[in-house]
Design a protein around this motif. Structure first.
Motif, PDB file in Angstrom:
ATOM      1  N   SER A  99      24.089  28.003 -13.378  1.00  0.00           N
ATOM      2  CA  SER A  99      23.583  29.365 -13.548  1.00  0.00           C
ATOM      3  C   SER A  99      22.082  29.362 -13.847  1.00  0.00           C
ATOM      4  O   SER A  99      21.320  30.134 -13.249  1.00  0.00           O
ATOM      5  N   PHE A 100      21.653  28.491 -14.761  1.00  0.00           N
ATOM      6  CA  PHE A 100      20.229  28.387 -15.077  1.00  0.00           C
ATOM      7  C   PHE A 100      19.435  27.932 -13.853  1.00  0.00           C
ATOM      8  O   PHE A 100      18.347  28.423 -13.574  1.00  0.00           O
ATOM      9  N   ASN A 101      20.002  26.973 -13.102  1.00  0.00           N
ATOM     10  CA  ASN A 101      19.342  26.479 -11.891  1.00  0.00           C
ATOM     11  C   ASN A 101      19.166  27.614 -10.891  1.00  0.00           C
ATOM     12  O   ASN A 101      18.093  27.783 -10.314  1.00  0.00           O
ATOM     13  N   ASP A 102      20.214  28.410 -10.698  1.00  0.00           N
ATOM     14  CA  ASP A 102      20.138  29.542  -9.775  1.00  0.00           C
ATOM     15  C   ASP A 102      19.086  30.550 -10.235  1.00  0.00           C
ATOM     16  O   ASP A 102      18.333  31.085  -9.422  1.00  0.00           O
ATOM     17  N   GLN A 103      19.022  30.809 -11.546  1.00  0.00           N
ATOM     18  CA  GLN A 103      18.032  31.741 -12.080  1.00  0.00           C
ATOM     19  C   GLN A 103      16.608  31.244 -11.801  1.00  0.00           C
ATOM     20  O   GLN A 103      15.736  32.033 -11.434  1.00  0.00           O
ATOM     21  N   LEU A 104      16.393  29.941 -11.977  1.00  0.00           N
ATOM     22  CA  LEU A 104      15.067  29.378 -11.705  1.00  0.00           C
ATOM     23  C   LEU A 104      14.708  29.556 -10.234  1.00  0.00           C
ATOM     24  O   LEU A 104      13.602  29.979  -9.906  1.00  0.00           O
ATOM     25  N   GLN A 105      15.645  29.229  -9.356  1.00  0.00           N
ATOM     26  CA  GLN A 105      15.374  29.338  -7.926  1.00  0.00           C
ATOM     27  C   GLN A 105      15.106  30.777  -7.516  1.00  0.00           C
ATOM     28  O   GLN A 105      14.170  31.047  -6.760  1.00  0.00           O
ATOM     29  N   GLN A 106      15.905  31.703  -8.021  1.00  0.00           N
ATOM     30  CA  GLN A 106      15.748  33.110  -7.650  1.00  0.00           C
ATOM     31  C   GLN A 106      14.441  33.683  -8.165  1.00  0.00           C
ATOM     32  O   GLN A 106      13.844  34.547  -7.527  1.00  0.00           O
ATOM     33  N   ASN A 107      13.963  33.227  -9.307  1.00  0.00           N
ATOM     34  CA  ASN A 107      12.732  33.742  -9.888  1.00  0.00           C
ATOM     35  C   ASN A 107      11.488  33.012  -9.409  1.00  0.00           C
ATOM     36  O   ASN A 107      10.378  33.435  -9.700  1.00  0.00           O
ATOM     37  N   PHE A 108      11.656  31.916  -8.688  1.00  0.00           N
ATOM     38  CA  PHE A 108      10.501  31.116  -8.283  1.00  0.00           C
ATOM     39  C   PHE A 108       9.597  31.878  -7.318  1.00  0.00           C
ATOM     40  O   PHE A 108       8.390  31.777  -7.377  1.00  0.00           O
ATOM     41  N   GLY A 109      10.174  32.618  -6.414  1.00  0.00           N
ATOM     42  CA  GLY A 109       9.350  33.395  -5.495  1.00  0.00           C
ATOM     43  C   GLY A 109       9.930  33.422  -4.097  1.00  0.00           C
ATOM     44  O   GLY A 109      10.780  32.610  -3.739  1.00  0.00           O
TER      45      GLY A 109
END
Length: 84
Positions: A65-75
């Motif tokens: 979940s944290f990994n997905d959040q990072l990817q989605q917020n990266f740009g």
């Protein structure tokens, strides 16, 4: 990867802050942070034209979940990929 390593690392730092990671440290190739006992790294590699997102911790679902959040917020412009 269309941005420079410096731009990638700046975006990685902003992304970690958005997602709630703290103790953010910049290294030679990427950014590291901590959130609720989980450790994350966003590695920027211009030579391989890749950005790697890695989150480790004791509960796999939370780490994912944290990994997905990072990817989605990266740009925008960077595709989310994960090995099956």
């Amino acid at each position: 990867m269309t941005s420079s390593k410096v731009q990638c690392k700046q975006t990685a730092r902003i992304t970690m802050e958005k997602v709630g990671f703290i103790d953010i440290v910049s290294g030679k190739h990427g950014i590291w942070g901590v959130k609720n006992g989980y450790k994350a790294q966003i590695k920027c590699s211009k030579a391989e034209q890749a950005i790697i997102f890695l989150v480790v911790g004791k509960d796999v679902q939370i780490a994912v979940s944290f990994n997905d959040q990072l990817q989605q917020n990266f740009g925008s412009g960077f595709h989310i990929t994960r090995d099956p």
